[in-house]
Design an enzyme around this catalytic site. Structure first.
Site, PDB file in Angstrom:
ATOM      1  CG  HIS A 142      -2.062  -0.864   1.214  1.00  0.00           C
ATOM      2  ND1 HIS A 142      -1.983  -2.193   1.554  1.00  0.00           N
ATOM      3  CD2 HIS A 142      -3.366  -0.635   0.906  1.00  0.00           C
ATOM      4  CE1 HIS A 142      -3.184  -2.740   1.457  1.00  0.00           C
ATOM      5  NE2 HIS A 142      -4.038  -1.814   1.063  1.00  0.00           N
ATOM      6  CG  ASN A 173       4.421  -4.444   2.804  1.00  0.00           C
ATOM      7  OD1 ASN A 173       4.027  -3.324   3.079  1.00  0.00           O
ATOM      8  ND2 ASN A 173       3.595  -5.443   2.551  1.00  0.00           N
TER       9      ASN A 173
END
Length: 312
Positions: A142, A173
């Protein structure tokens, strides 16, 4: 442990501007709105104090050269929880801006009800698919984080469009980058508003022949570009009216999550030069009370004003 990035990689030769703001100059409205988007006055776009674009190009709205349409313009998307500028060549966003507040972090949306999905407001030639990521070894990272928008199910769901996603190393991440996202959320306790701009970087590095090259992997049939680095710029509105600027760069590779986030602070000018984006001139149009936090914890507004004035 040494930093993973080198200042020589943040060179002015790399530019990802791609004519930011050009579409607004030509039409005065958003381009190619998605089927779920509201009017131009709705969504987050109408509430943002600044956008990280360069000055809009001055071109006529019509004329002979545009009689068959122009082949490409900057593509803005305004959704409930963020605004992004899409890069159809890289199949991801050039930048994503979101506003964080303490109230917006509370709520009970069901993340399990959210699913990554194609952005059907993007032409099928230029959009990423879930199949592109399958077996690639990269997470669907994201840019505007889902956990930043717990105030409504739709706001969280909108963060799962693949236009708000970039291929990200799983270790990064899930660890160091996640720590940076958590830090951004923690800042809502002490600031009136926290504006976060996130995006990819494709930075050059010197090869064995002594020349600088920009090299990056692509994944899937859509050839989704894998960034070499990611940036995150924080614009903090203090209760007393002061604006504080913090800018970070992390490499798209495993990073020791125990490293303090201050190790990844970089001068905002480095991100502006490398990305083709401009932050400081836009902020200074709204305030002269700006402080940029550097790696040693100090802030300097005067040098920012001078460096950008010299470019005008």
């Amino acid at each position: 442990m040494q930093r993973f990035w080198s200042s020589r990689w943040l060179a002015p030769a790399t530019s990802l501007g791609l004519g930011l703001g050009l579409g607004a100059a030509l039409t005065g409205r958003r381009l190619q709105p998605g089927p779920e988007e509201g009017a131009a006055a709705g969504g987050l776009l109408a509430r943002l104090p600044v956008l990280p674009g360069a000055a809009a190009a001055s071109l006529p709205a019509g004329g002979e050269l545009a009689k068959y349409g122009l082949p490409g313009l900057s593509q803005l998307r305004s959704r409930e929880s963020y605004v992004l500028c899409y890069d159809p060549r890289g199949r991801s966003a050039l930048w994503v801006v979101e506003r964080l507040s303490a109230a917006g972090l509370s709520g009970a949306p069901e993340r399990a009800a959210c699913a990554f999905r194609e952005d059907d407001s993007v032409h099928e030639y230029h959009r990423a698919t879930n199949a592109d990521y399958r077996g690639s070894g990269f997470d669907r990272g994201h840019l505007a984080a889902a956990a930043n928008h717990r105030w409504s199910q739709k706001a969280m769901g909108d963060t799962f469009y693949l236009s708000n996603v970039a291929p990200q190393n799983p270790h990064l991440n899930q660890n160091a980058w996640n720590n940076l996202e958590k830090y951004c959320r923690s800042l809502t306790k002490y600031n009136k508003n926290v504006y976060v701009c996130t995006g990819p970087l494709f930075l050059p590095r010197m090869e064995a022949d002594g020349k600088m090259y920009v090299k990056y992997q692509v994944i899937g049939k859509s050839h989704v570009a894998v960034p070499t680095h990611f940036f995150k710029v924080l614009i903090l509105e203090k209760p007393g009216g002061e604006i504080e600027l913090r800018s970070y760069v992390m490499p798209n590779c495993p990073v020791d999550e125990k490293l303090p986030l201050e190790r990844f602070l970089v001068p905002i000018e480095s991100i502006e030069r490398a990305s083709g984006l401009l932050f400081v001139p836009n902020i200074l149009k709204r305030t002269s009370n700006l402080k940029a936090i550097t790696a040693d914890g100090t802030g300097d507004c005067l040098s920012l004003q001078r460096s950008h004035r010299s470019l005008q």
